[in-house]
Design a protein around this motif. Structure first.
Motif, PDB file in Angstrom:
ATOM      1  N   SER A   1      32.041 -29.785  -4.932  1.00 40.90           N
ATOM      2  CA  SER A   1      32.019 -30.243  -3.522  1.00 40.90           C
ATOM      3  C   SER A   1      30.954 -29.640  -2.860  1.00 40.90           C
ATOM      4  O   SER A   1      30.728 -28.387  -3.224  1.00 40.90           O
TER       5      SER A   1
ATOM      6  N   LEU B   1      29.712 -34.955  -3.179  1.00 40.52           N
ATOM      7  CA  LEU B   1      30.451 -34.407  -4.334  1.00 40.52           C
ATOM      8  C   LEU B   1      29.309 -34.709  -5.338  1.00 40.52           C
ATOM      9  O   LEU B   1      29.146 -35.899  -5.552  1.00 40.52           O
TER      10      LEU B   1
ATOM     11  N   ASN C   1      38.323 -26.625  -3.605  1.00 37.26           N
ATOM     12  CA  ASN C   1      37.085 -27.072  -2.754  1.00 37.26           C
ATOM     13  C   ASN C   1      35.966 -25.957  -2.747  1.00 37.26           C
ATOM     14  O   ASN C   1      34.949 -26.198  -2.294  1.00 37.26           O
TER      15      ASN C   1
ATOM     16  N   LYS D   1      29.796 -28.955   1.229  1.00 35.79           N
ATOM     17  CA  LYS D   1      30.393 -29.228   2.686  1.00 35.79           C
ATOM     18  C   LYS D   1      29.147 -29.689   3.224  1.00 35.79           C
ATOM     19  O   LYS D   1      28.017 -29.079   3.158  1.00 35.79           O
TER      20      LYS D   1
END
Length: 200
Positions: free
Chosen positions: A198, A159, A180, A200
């Protein structure tokens, strides 16, 4: 001197040189700096080129202490060894007074709403320094422990945060609705308003 004697002398000289060379190599290996796994984990949230210059703080008997001084204005907090999984965070040094005050209020038993109320009042009356320009914060976490041989914790989440003091949807165009798949604005209108990004 016979050819055999000369050959033996040369062989002995070569062996001596080889031994001396290996001894020097071993001394150099022994003297080579090693990367402390705690420090390696602490700087893991940062881009590679920012890691070597970051200051690192770690927990000792429940208190944060300086493990390594920095040169690039970033501070990294090492993972707490007594907690499961892995978490490390790095942020600009101008955020440290705000972060330190939050830790102190937590130690006094204050929960989030009270902490925020105290810090906002102190920021607004000038007793708690807080930057007026954007500042960065990086987080990485995992349910698994940091693996120094990999340089990361397996299945990590990341993050990135950009503090944008007093920012709102209207002033930035960023939505304040959590998501997200795009940046979003958290704590809109607060001194510590920030973009959440964010990865991934």
């Amino acid at each position: 001197m016979s050819h055999r004697t000369i050959a033996l002398s040369v062989a002995g000289l070569v062996a001596s040189i080889a031994f001396a060379g290996s001894a020097v190599a071993q001394e150099q290996a022994d003297a080579a700096p090693t990367v402390d796994p705690e420090i390696a984990g602490a700087v893991a949230p940062l881009p590679d080129h920012l890691r070597s210059g970051a200051a690192v703080m770690g927990y000792r008997d429940g208190h944060l202490v300086m493990l390594r001084e920095g040169t690039n204005g970033l501070i990294c907090l090492a993972d707490k060894a007594d907690q499961e999984g892995f978490h490390a965070a790095c942020y600009h040094k101008d955020l440290e007074p705000f972060m330190a005050r939050g830790r102190a209020l937590t130690a006094e038993g204050h929960e989030r709403p009270a902490k925020d109320s105290v810090r906002q009042a102190e920021i607004e009356d000038g007793t708690l320094p807080f930057p007026t320009e954007p500042r960065a914060l990086y987080n990485v976490w995992s349910q698994y422990e940091f693996d120094p041989t990999l340089g990361e914790a397996p299945e990590s989440g990341r993050l990135h945060v950009v503090y944008t003091p007093y920012a709102t949807e209207e002033s930035t165009g960023f939505s304040a609705t959590p998501a997200n798949d795009r940046p979003w604005l958290m704590y809109s209108g607060k001194p510590w308003a920030h973009l959440m990004i964010s990865v991934k």
